[in-house]
Design an enzyme around this catalytic site. Structure first.
Site, PDB file in Angstrom:
ATOM      1  CE  LYS A  22      -2.943   0.496   3.662  1.00 33.80           C
ATOM      2  NZ  LYS A  22      -3.406   1.840   4.047  1.00 33.80           N
ATOM      3  CB  SER A  23       3.722   2.356   2.094  1.00 32.95           C
ATOM      4  OG  SER A  23       3.085   2.373   3.346  1.00 32.95           O
ATOM      5  NE  ARG A  27       5.930   6.710   0.830  1.00 31.02           N
ATOM      6  CZ  ARG A  27       5.017   6.509   1.794  1.00 31.02           C
ATOM      7  NH1 ARG A  27       3.932   5.777   1.560  1.00 31.02           N
ATOM      8  NH2 ARG A  27       5.187   7.032   2.993  1.00 31.02           N
ATOM      9  NE  ARG A 122      -5.904   8.557  10.717  1.00 32.64           N
ATOM     10  CZ  ARG A 122      -5.217   7.772   9.906  1.00 32.64           C
ATOM     11  NH1 ARG A 122      -5.810   7.215   8.865  1.00 32.64           N
ATOM     12  NH2 ARG A 122      -3.949   7.533  10.118  1.00 32.64           N
ATOM     13  CB  SER A 166       4.812  10.714  11.243  1.00 31.89           C
ATOM     14  OG  SER A 166       3.941  10.683  10.124  1.00 31.89           O
ATOM     15  CG  ASP A 322       0.571   0.446   9.459  1.00 33.33           C
ATOM     16  OD1 ASP A 322       0.066   1.303  10.216  1.00 33.33           O
ATOM     17  OD2 ASP A 322       1.007   0.718   8.320  1.00 33.33           O
ATOM     18  CE  LYS A 349      -0.825   5.011  12.807  1.00 32.08           C
ATOM     19  NZ  LYS A 349      -0.137   5.651  11.699  1.00 32.08           N
ATOM     20  NE  ARG A 353      -5.564   0.650  13.219  1.00 25.04           N
ATOM     21  CZ  ARG A 353      -4.876   0.747  12.105  1.00 25.04           C
ATOM     22  NH1 ARG A 353      -3.561   0.900  12.163  1.00 25.04           N
ATOM     23  NH2 ARG A 353      -5.473   0.699  10.929  1.00 25.04           N
ATOM     24  NE  ARG A 397      -2.739  -1.391   8.889  1.00 24.23           N
ATOM     25  CZ  ARG A 397      -2.300  -1.796   7.696  1.00 24.23           C
ATOM     26  NH1 ARG A 397      -2.250  -3.083   7.403  1.00 24.23           N
ATOM     27  NH2 ARG A 397      -1.900  -0.922   6.799  1.00 24.23           N
TER      28      ARG A 397
HETATM   29  C1  S3P Z   1       2.324   5.098   6.271  1.00 24.14           C
HETATM   30  C2  S3P Z   1       2.890   5.524   7.432  1.00 24.14           C
HETATM   31  C3  S3P Z   1       2.367   5.174   8.756  1.00 24.14           C
HETATM   32  C4  S3P Z   1       1.416   4.000   8.691  1.00 24.14           C
HETATM   33  C5  S3P Z   1       0.438   4.111   7.569  1.00 24.14           C
HETATM   34  C6  S3P Z   1       1.158   4.203   6.237  1.00 24.14           C
HETATM   35  C7  S3P Z   1       2.907   5.530   4.992  1.00 24.14           C
HETATM   36  O1  S3P Z   1       1.683   6.289   9.300  1.00 24.14           O
HETATM   37  O2  S3P Z   1       0.728   3.844   9.894  1.00 24.14           O
HETATM   38  O3  S3P Z   1      -0.434   2.997   7.531  1.00 24.14           O
HETATM   39  O4  S3P Z   1       2.593   4.955   3.938  1.00 24.14           O
HETATM   40  O5  S3P Z   1       3.704   6.482   5.021  1.00 24.14           O
HETATM   41  P1  S3P Z   1       2.458   7.462  10.096  1.00 24.14           P
HETATM   42  O6  S3P Z   1       3.460   7.994   9.178  1.00 24.14           O
HETATM   43  O7  S3P Z   1       1.416   8.472  10.430  1.00 24.14           O
HETATM   44  O8  S3P Z   1       3.025   6.810  11.303  1.00 24.14           O
END
Ligand code: S3P
Length: 438
Positions: A22-23, A27, A122, A166, A322, A349, A353, A397
């Protein structure tokens, strides 16, 4: 809202492949939209979150074509995005909202960025503040919440000492840095996932890293002060380790389990969860490691093992953020229980959670101490969990973690609002039912 019933299993057996990370998908999609030419992103995430990013990039003028899990994006160039007539909708995705805020801050037009009920609760101040330091004109409800109103403007580079660990905040500043004249730097207080840095490099931006400081050079206006542009790329997205973890955890619950997961992303800023599980006694093997566009990909083989449990705290927290719901839900099956500290971030989140874990673990009969920054879950000496009705709170999750716990409980477990798993892993329940032997 769909309910999903989980029956107890005897063990997990079989092979599977996960959706693209996903991350990484977020990007690649954003940078492809800013690049010149057509990028081909193979094994792109099936997650609803990443499709929110694709929809936003398309509303901003990128041409997006989705064919199964291959996404082709024709970018408009770093200065070529156009304003969207409607508000950009990030859905449930914090990553979409925070990273896009960085990109939109440096455009020559205004944008409105919104999301679903959960995302509108959030905190966004964490990106509003550094972007304002760069000169951005950005406002939110109560100066903290979506919808965000962003009036694009010329940005100046900053050296940002990030107050929190973060990856999303780091990424928002680095992406905004593409549109600032000169070099923008971010220093993180603890390591977080580095997919933005790797992806920026891949698409041709000038990035360097020194200790915990990452620098990006603005693209400039083609006058020699920056590389001028991003270039379209043809890329494979690795499988999502954060999704794999639900299957690793499920396998660990039964001595006879044997699970093989193909092509998982094993970037070192993501694999701390494997170290945590190994320290707890899990039997995980990494096989066939290869490097792919700065990311590492390999297969994971997992057998059942009796887990010891333990404490997860400190600088490790951002690296397993996560995976904490799954680790907490494994607590009652471990010898010593699981204690999580320094993880107040879990409260902001997709749901709170910590509260969601405590409430649902108790519903299953576990003994839990809820704390402001974590929780302590007693181990198996407290007795076997019993099936219960789980309130997922619409959080993917939480839904998936309790589906796994339900496999080793007495009696059936019902997951409320189970569809929310689609936010990261649409085929989760189908795959879990396929691998669980009853
Ligand atoms: C993510 C960063 C994390 C993570 C999120 C995805 C990302 O959040 O919890 O599910 O893709 O950069 P934070 O950067 O707020 O910790």
């Amino acid at each position: 809202m769909k309910k999903e019933t989980i029956q107890p299993a005897r063990y997990l057996h079989g092979a599977l492949e996960l959706p693209g990370d996903k991350s990484v998908s977020h990007r690649y999609a954003m940078l492809a939209g800013l690049a010149e030419g057509t990028s081909e992103l193979r094994h792109f995430s099936a997650a609803a979150d990443c499709h929110s990013t694709l929809d936003c990039m398309s509303a901003l003028g990128a041409e997006v074509k989705v064919e199964k899990d291959t996404v082709r994006i024709t970018g408009r160039g770093a200065r070529g995005l156009k304003s969207s007539r409607r508000a950009l909708d990030a859905g449930n995705s914090g990553t979409t909202m925070r990273l896009l805020a960085g990109i939109l801050a440096g455009q020559s037009f205004s944008s409105r960025l919104t999301g679903d009920d959960s995302l509108q609760k959030r905190p966004m101040k964490r990106v509003i503040l550094p972007l304002r330091e760069m000169g951005a004109d950005i406002h939110g409800r109560d100066d903290n919440f979506a919808p965000l109103e962003i009036c694009g403007t010329k940005l100046k580079p900053i050296d940002y000492q990030m107050p929190m660990a973060s990856a999303q905040v780091k990424s928002a500043v680095l992406l905004a840095g593409l549109f600032a004249d000169g070099v923008t730097s971010v220093t993180e207080p603890a390591r977080t996932r580095d997919h933005t840095e790797l992806a920026l490099e891949e698409f041709g931006a000038s990035v360097d890293k020194n200790g915990q400081t990452i620098r990006v050079r603005g693209l400039g206006g083609g006058n020699g002060s920056g590389s001028g542009k991003l270039t379209a790329r043809s890329l494979d997205v690795p499988g999502d380790l954060s999704s794999a973890v639900f299957f690793l955890a499920a396998a660990s619950l039964f001595p006879d389990s044997n699970v093989l997961i193909h092509n998982v992303g094993l970037n070192p800023t993501r694999t701390s969860i494997l170290d945590v599980l190994a320290e707890m006694g899990a039997s995980i093997q990494m096989l066939g490691l290869k490097s792919s566009q700065g990311e590492i990909i390999g297969d994971l083989a997992m057998k059942g093992a009796s887990l010891k449990g333990g404490v997860i705290a400190g600088s490790r927290i951002p690296l397993v953020i996560d995976e904490l719901p799954m680790l907490a839900a494994l607590g009652p099956f471990t010898e010593e229980g699981v204690e999580i500290r320094d993880a107040g971030e879990l409260r902001v989140k997709e749901s709170d959670r910590i509260a969601a874990l405590a409430e649902n673990l108790r519903r299953m009969g576990a003994k839990v101490e809820e704390r402001p920054d974590g929780l302590k879950v007693e181990g198996r000496h407290r007795g076997k969990l019993r099936g219960a009705e789980i309130d997922s709170r619409g959080d993917h999750r939480i839904a998936m973690a309790f589906a796994v716990a339900g496999l080793a409980a007495e009696g059936n477990t019902v997951i409320r609002d189970a569809d929310c798993a689609g936010v990261s892993f649409p085929a989760f329940f189908a795959e879990l039912h396929r691998l669980a032997e009853r």
